[in-house]
Design an enzyme around this catalytic site. Structure first.
Site, PDB file in Angstrom:
ATOM      1  N   GLY A 189       2.699  -3.601   8.132  1.00 50.53           N
ATOM      2  CA  GLY A 189       2.860  -3.973   9.546  1.00 50.53           C
ATOM      3  C   GLY A 189       4.298  -4.217   9.820  1.00 50.53           C
ATOM      4  N   GLU A 240      -5.860  -6.302   3.760  1.00 51.81           N
ATOM      5  CA  GLU A 240      -5.875  -7.513   2.990  1.00 51.81           C
ATOM      6  C   GLU A 240      -7.251  -7.097   1.962  1.00 51.81           C
ATOM      7  OE1 GLU A 240      -3.005  -9.151   2.197  1.00 51.81           O
ATOM      8  OE2 GLU A 240      -4.852 -10.526   1.632  1.00 51.81           O
ATOM      9  N   THR A 246       0.794  -1.323   0.133  1.00 54.00           N
ATOM     10  CA  THR A 246      -0.041  -0.168  -0.149  1.00 54.00           C
ATOM     11  C   THR A 246       0.941   1.259   0.065  1.00 54.00           C
ATOM     12  OG1 THR A 246      -1.754  -1.337   1.102  1.00 54.00           O
ATOM     13  CG2 THR A 246      -1.965   1.123   1.248  1.00 54.00           C
TER      14      THR A 246
HETATM   15  C1  LIG Z   1      -4.402  -2.254  10.323  1.00 55.12           C
HETATM   16  C2  LIG Z   1      -3.904  -1.986   8.787  1.00 55.12           C
HETATM   17  C3  LIG Z   1      -2.735  -2.949   8.609  1.00 55.12           C
HETATM   18  C4  LIG Z   1      -2.421  -2.816   7.081  1.00 55.12           C
HETATM   19  N1  LIG Z   1      -1.297  -3.541   6.697  1.00 55.12           N
HETATM   20  C5  LIG Z   1      -0.664  -3.516   5.485  1.00 55.12           C
HETATM   21  C6  LIG Z   1       0.547  -4.218   5.325  1.00 55.12           C
HETATM   22  O1  LIG Z   1       0.983  -4.985   6.113  1.00 55.12           O
HETATM   23  N2  LIG Z   1       0.896  -4.070   3.964  1.00 55.12           N
HETATM   24  C7  LIG Z   1       0.406  -3.187   3.071  1.00 55.12           C
HETATM   25  O2  LIG Z   1       0.700  -3.050   2.218  1.00 55.12           O
HETATM   26  N3  LIG Z   1      -1.063  -2.659   3.440  1.00 55.12           N
HETATM   27  C8  LIG Z   1      -1.229  -2.565   4.742  1.00 55.12           C
HETATM   28  N4  LIG Z   1      -2.477  -2.041   4.995  1.00 55.12           N
HETATM   29  C9  LIG Z   1      -3.093  -1.298   3.962  1.00 55.12           C
HETATM   30  C10 LIG Z   1      -4.574  -1.833   3.444  1.00 55.12           C
HETATM   31  O3  LIG Z   1      -4.275  -3.086   2.784  1.00 55.12           O
HETATM   32  C11 LIG Z   1      -5.343  -1.051   2.698  1.00 55.12           C
HETATM   33  O4  LIG Z   1      -5.658  -0.005   3.397  1.00 55.12           O
HETATM   34  C12 LIG Z   1      -6.550  -1.612   2.165  1.00 55.12           C
HETATM   35  O5  LIG Z   1      -6.181  -2.562   0.984  1.00 55.12           O
HETATM   36  C13 LIG Z   1      -7.582  -0.584   1.452  1.00 55.12           C
HETATM   37  O6  LIG Z   1      -7.140   0.259   0.452  1.00 55.12           O
HETATM   38  P1  LIG Z   1      -7.171   1.905   0.808  1.00 55.12           P
HETATM   39  O7  LIG Z   1      -6.408   2.107   1.919  1.00 55.12           O
HETATM   40  O8  LIG Z   1      -6.504   2.249  -0.404  1.00 55.12           O
HETATM   41  O9  LIG Z   1      -8.733   2.200   0.738  1.00 55.12           O
HETATM   42  P2  LIG Z   1      -9.307   2.771  -0.493  1.00 55.12           P
HETATM   43  O10 LIG Z   1      -9.217   1.926  -1.606  1.00 55.12           O
HETATM   44  O11 LIG Z   1      -8.912   4.352  -0.553  1.00 55.12           O
HETATM   45  O12 LIG Z   1     -10.808   2.840   0.159  1.00 55.12           O
HETATM   46  C14 LIG Z   1     -11.587   3.965   0.595  1.00 55.12           C
HETATM   47  C15 LIG Z   1     -13.033   3.751   0.498  1.00 55.12           C
HETATM   48  O13 LIG Z   1     -13.374   3.803  -0.995  1.00 55.12           O
HETATM   49  C16 LIG Z   1     -13.900   2.690  -1.399  1.00 55.12           C
HETATM   50  N5  LIG Z   1     -13.573   1.986  -2.765  1.00 55.12           N
HETATM   51  C17 LIG Z   1     -12.345   2.133  -3.328  1.00 55.12           C
HETATM   52  N6  LIG Z   1     -12.500   1.513  -4.505  1.00 55.12           N
HETATM   53  C18 LIG Z   1     -13.774   1.273  -4.882  1.00 55.12           C
HETATM   54  C19 LIG Z   1     -14.185   0.761  -5.982  1.00 55.12           C
HETATM   55  N7  LIG Z   1     -13.520   0.590  -7.234  1.00 55.12           N
HETATM   56  N8  LIG Z   1     -15.308   0.499  -5.835  1.00 55.12           N
HETATM   57  C20 LIG Z   1     -16.287   0.939  -4.804  1.00 55.12           C
HETATM   58  N9  LIG Z   1     -15.764   1.664  -3.701  1.00 55.12           N
HETATM   59  C21 LIG Z   1     -14.455   1.775  -3.653  1.00 55.12           C
HETATM   60  C22 LIG Z   1     -13.783   1.750  -0.500  1.00 55.12           C
HETATM   61  O14 LIG Z   1     -14.813   0.661  -0.435  1.00 55.12           O
HETATM   62  C23 LIG Z   1     -13.728   2.443   0.874  1.00 55.12           C
HETATM   63  O15 LIG Z   1     -14.844   2.592   1.288  1.00 55.12           O
HETATM   64  C24 LIG Z   1      -3.093  -2.107   6.279  1.00 55.12           C
HETATM   65  C25 LIG Z   1      -4.212  -1.493   6.694  1.00 55.12           C
HETATM   66  C26 LIG Z   1      -4.538  -1.334   7.963  1.00 55.12           C
HETATM   67  C27 LIG Z   1      -5.812  -0.697   8.499  1.00 55.12           C
END
Ligand SMILES: Cc1cc2nc3c(=O)[nH]c(=O)nc-3n(C[C@H](O)[C@H](O)[C@H](O)COP(=O)(O)OP(=O)(O)OC[C@H]3O[C@@H](n4cnc5c(N)ncnc54)[C@H](O)[C@@H]3O)c2cc1C
Length: 661
Positions: A184, A429, A145
């Site tokens: 993480g 995930e 991410t």
């Molecule tokens: C506690 C924690 C641990 C993590 N650990 C890791 C890790 O070890 N390694 C790593 O790489 N990442 C890690 N992450 C990141 C995590 O994998 C991402 O936050 C997750 O995949 C969601 O992506 P985003 O943050 O870009 O959310 P976004 O995609 O920005 O989502 C925001 C909102 O937009 C909506 N949305 C997005 N795209 C669409 C679509 N195409 N259609 C409809 N709705 C949509 C979603 O439903 C959500 O409501 C971690 C996150 C957390 C919270």
């Protein structure tokens, strides 16, 4: 002494708890013998390493929490090695004795880091990295991410540009939004990582690939030159874990550090796909399979706490002047018991999914020879299953918290980490909504191409021929019909928007996405039903009729909850059930709540959670909750001195000023 209400509950139950617990353990770890062995190790561990709960973890500052979690995590690795535990599921199950529901720090090392190395490496790379890890103290993480993108993999901006002169890749974070964020244990702890980056050779992009990157020196733990990294700051939870940011400034790594099982870059910079890219999904599948099981176990933890407490807690006198146990209230049963039923059904669904994955892995040479249609189906189920089990876990953990009233809000209830973990699990995930939509994409394809999207558990024909199947057929067919009707509805809507309203595919999809998500949810529910029928049929062979009756009641409660609550609007709207029948089913549902209530305590006892694993004042096995709660309050670091140190600075001058007025 055990709380008398709990004694009575246990006496009145018809359940054979030990037998059910063994069935649970055998499903979890695939062998009763193994389960017994692991339970012994759990006991040994409890005597060897103090739990976080006993170390007063909740009351510590963040730095101290990090240190404690790190210390415990290292001790636990040692314990695992001493006892030859190399299965991550078993390991995680055991260490709950120490960690409770908190995360240990090397979770990603044992999962995404190790699994990626295993699945994405060529055989030579696999040997190399295995030896390297053995000879060095490697703590790995998985970095994907970025600030700007998580969901949209192709939007990742980190580049890995090949330099054929030196035969190296140059990793770079060209923009603010390309900085890696969230991984993480990457802020302060890990020294190596799998980094996902966009491969560029001679100015041409070749998609996202995995690279092994050293983050910190193995001698002094300082960041490798060109890498800026740190902790991302306080989060909702996981105070003991250093989720980090990582910025690459033209960092060079050897060509061999790209994992090349599916794509190869030759020394002179020739790019070649060498395998089925779809198999890359396999890594996610395994990870999701494990995650789904954890979510269902986590769910059972909050259920155990809330049901035990609801059997102990008495509130509000009835007409005879007696205060009933709060579990007697219908409103309490309504919130607690569908959650109990769902924790069982989700458990059986997730262990079955793990078994299906194992079969595929075995029969396809580590997924290498798997049919791409099969992978697509597994991916569709895994996405939806991950979404539904975390969604349920969060929803019911929150309800369980409410069911425990004020004391449920104390950190000592142990419910907060469950809620926070479930909450995070709905995002990491793969964001749940996005995952449901991925499932739905597969479902639409199945409708267009006319194939069945359902994934059946192993030997399902045997289940279909069983008494259990016949008994529940009326419900199963209702859910199947609901799914078919819903899929038809959303397909027709898409067709209408595109053909009649001249919308393009993208807009039609977006304008149908709420329906798509709901269709995916129902599809996964059908999978949960099939897998539970299989597990119930397996259980019937154990010849423990008394437990079979209770498990079937519980399953019926799950089904009725789905019909009269969760999906009722769809059943009514699509005219699969009319108002009169819905009312009858609702009455049945209310009646069933009373039946399930009789065995509720023993059903949670059968999960077998120890007090140290629950880490909860309210969920203790002996029911002495008020003693635990009061001990917790007295041990708060805030109570170290009778008069707080700020008295002289703030309270005293104020009191004295007022006194003069
Ligand atoms: C506690 C924690 C641990 C993590 N650990 C890791 C890790 O070890 N390694 C790593 O790489 N990442 C890690 N992450 C990141 C995590 O994998 C991402 O936050 C997750 O995949 C969601 O992506 P985003 O943050 O870009 O959310 P976004 O995609 O920005 O989502 C925001 C909102 O937009 C909506 N949305 C997005 N795209 C669409 C679509 N195409 N259609 C409809 N709705 C949509 C979603 O439903 C959500 O409501 C971690 C996150 C957390 C919270």
């Amino acid at each position: 002494m055990v709380n008398p209400d709990l004694v009575k509950e246990r006496q009145n139950s018809t359940l054979d708890v030990d037998k059910l617990n063994l069935f649970f353990g055998q499903n979890l770890l695939l062998s009763t013998e193994r389960y017994k062995h692991i339970l012994n190790l759990k006991k040994r561990l409890t005597n060897q390493i103090k739990s976080l709960y006993d170390e007063n973890y909740e009351n510590l500052e963040r730095n101290d929490k990090y240190e404690l979690v790190l210390r415990k995590s290292i001790e636990l690795i040692e314990f695992g090695l001493e006892n030859n535990i190399d299965n991550y599921l078993e390991y995680t199950y055991i260490i709950g004795e120490v960690m409770g529901t908190e995360k240990q720090i090397f979770g990603l090392h044992f999962t995404m880091f190790s699994i990626s190395l295993d699945l994405w490496s060529t055989p030579e790379q696999k040997t190399h990295w295995a030896n390297f890890m053995k000879q060095n103290g490697i703590f790995g993480t998985y970095i994907q991410t970025e600030i700007g993108h998580g969901t949209y993999l192709r939007g990742l901006e980190t580049t890995a540009t090949y330099d054929s002169q030196t035969q190296e890749f140059i990793l770079d974070s060209p923009t603010l939004t390309s900085i890696k964020f969230w991984p993480g244990a990457s802020g302060k702890t890990c020294n190596y990582a799998i980094v996902m980056a966009k491969l560029i050779i001679d100015n041409k992009e070749h998609g996202i690939h995995a690279f092994v990157v050293q983050l910190r020196s193995l001698e002094n733990h300082r960041p490798v030159p060109g890498i800026e990294l740190g902790d991302i700051g306080k989060k909702h939870a996981y105070e003991g874990i250093d989720n980090g940011f990582v910025k690459f400034n033209k960092v060079r790594i050897p060509r061999d550090n790209m994992l090349m099982r599916f794509a190869h870059v030759s020394p002179n910079g020739e790019f070649k796909r060498t395998g089925n890219e779809v198999v890359m999904y396999a890594c996610m599948l395994i990870m999701r399979g494990i995650l789904c099981m954890f979510a269902s176990l986590l769910h059972s933890i909050s259920t155990t706490i809330a049901i035990r407490y609801s059997c102990v807690r008495r509130q509000t006198a009835d007409p005879s002047g007696i205060e009933p146990q709060i579990i007697e209230y219908q409103t309490q049963q309504y919130r607690l018991l569908p959650g109990l039923a769902t924790s069982y059904t989700n458990f059986f669904a997730t262990v079955n999914f793990r078994n299906i994955l194992n079969e595929f892995k075995k029969s396809s040479e580590n997924f290498l020879k798997i049919d791409s249609n099969e992978i697509a189906k597994l991916h569709a189920i895994s996405s939806g299953l991950k979404a539904i089990v975390f969604e349920d876990c969060l929803k019911f953990a929150q309800l369980n918290r409410l069911c425990c009233g004020g004391h449920g809000y104390s950190a000592s209830s142990g419910l907060q980490p469950v809620i926070q973990e479930a909450d995070a699990g709905c995002t990491y995930e793969g964001d749940n909504t996005v995952l449901y939509l991925q499932t739905a994409r597969y479902l639409l394809k199945s409708a267009q191409k006319g194939f069945s999207p359902h994934l059946l558990p192993q030997n399902f024909q045997e289940t279909k021929d069983s008494k259990v199947f016949v008994r529940f057929e009326k419900y199963t067919s209702l859910f199947e019909k609901l799914f078919e009707a819903k899929l038809r509805e959303v397909s027709e809507r898409m067709f209408y928007l595109i053909e009649e309203k001249n919308m393009n595919q993208y807009d039609a999809w977006n304008n149908s996405s709420l329906l798509l998500v709901e269709t995916a949810r129902i599809y996964v529910s059908v999978f949960v039903i099939y897998t539970n029928l299989k597990s119930l049929n397996d259980h019937s062979k154990m010849e423990c009729n008394q437990n079979q009756i209770v498990l079937e009641e519980l399953f019926e409660l799950y089904l009725l909850y789905g019909i009269v609550e969760k999906f009722s609007i769809h059943f009514l709207k699509l005219e699969l059930i009319d108002g009169t029948r819905m009312t009858d089913l609702q009455t049945k549902f209310f009646e069933l709540l009373k039946k399930v209530r009789v065995n509720a305590l023993c059903l949670v006892d059968a999960f077998g959670w120890s007090d140290s694993n629950l880490a909860s004042s309210l969920g203790v096995y002996d029911g002495n909750v008020y003693e635990k709660l009061f001990d917790y309050a007295k041990n708060s670091l805030f109570n170290k001195n009778d008069v707080h140190k700020v008295y002289d600075k703030l309270v005293k001058p104020y009191v004295e000023t007022k006194a003069k007025l």
